[in-house]
Design an enzyme around this catalytic site. Structure first.
Site, short mmCIF file in Angstrom:
data_model
loop_
_atom_site.label_atom_id
_atom_site.label_comp_id
_atom_site.label_asym_id
_atom_site.label_seq_id
_atom_site.Cartn_x
_atom_site.Cartn_y
_atom_site.Cartn_z
CG HIS A 18 -1.94 -0.97 1.36
ND1 HIS A 18 -2.15 -1.72 2.49
CD2 HIS A 18 -2.90 -1.37 0.47
CE1 HIS A 18 -3.18 -2.54 2.30
NE2 HIS A 18 -3.65 -2.35 1.08
CE LYS A 42 -21.81 -6.26 10.86
NZ LYS A 42 -21.60 -5.23 9.83
CB SER A 128 -4.39 -6.30 4.91
OG SER A 128 -3.99 -5.07 4.36
#
Ligand code: PNS
Length: 157
Positions: A18, A42, A128
């Site tokens: 990134h 979540k 990630s």
């Protein structure tokens, strides 16, 4: 008018791949806003605030800002007076999903252009999700994320 781009993502957490894209886009645009999507997963490893804080610490370029957004990305882009959305492409496998998003975003807001940048080859397999998995299973992740991020990940254990 300054040329401003949004670099959106989940960034849970930000990786060296990134960061490579942030650095490349900061050279192309007057201002880049790294925009963290709020509330998508979540069970994120890091809260939105933690992610923003980490990005601020590891992205030192003066024309790079960090923000958060909810709802449609193109609404955020218009709100921030951005002309472009930057997305990183790692491999051909990213292309289909990215193309769908870019075309949907264009349909929603034709004035905002999506720009694809290629991450350095060294980062072409990084995500990630994989980094978190390797880390949780005790594998080494140094060189894949900034040191500060690795420290914060260790604190989560
Ligand atoms: O890091 P990611 O998960 O690849 O980023 C995906 C992201 C945040 C760019 C995408 O999910 C997004 O833009 N979400 C906001 C909602 C939206 O605008 N959806 C329509 C896009 S076609």
């Amino acid at each position: 008018m300054p040329r401003r781009a949004i670099y959106p993502g989940t960034f849970d957490p930000i990786t060296n791949g990134h960061l490579d894209i942030v650095e490349r886009s900061a050279k192309l645009f007057d201002e880049v806003i790294v925009a963290v999507l709020v509330n998508q997963d979540k069970h994120p490893m890091f809260s939105t605030e933690e992610r923003v804080d980490m990005i601020r610490s590891v992205a030192p370029w003066p024309n790079v800002k960090v923000g958060t957004f909810e709802g449609l990305l193109v609404h955020y882009a218009i709100d921030q007076d951005a002309q472009a959305i930057v997305r990183g492409i790692r491999a051909v496998s990213d292309y289909e999903y990215e193309l769908q998003m870019a075309l949907m975003n264009r349909r929603l807001e034709p004035s905002v252009e999506t720009v694809f940048l290629m991450a350095g080859e060294a980062y072409s397999y990084l995500s990630s999700r994989l980094i978190k998995e390797v880390f949780k299973l005790g594998g080494p992740i140094s060189g894949l994320v900034p040191e500060l991020v690795e420290e914060r990940m260790r604190e989560k254990k």
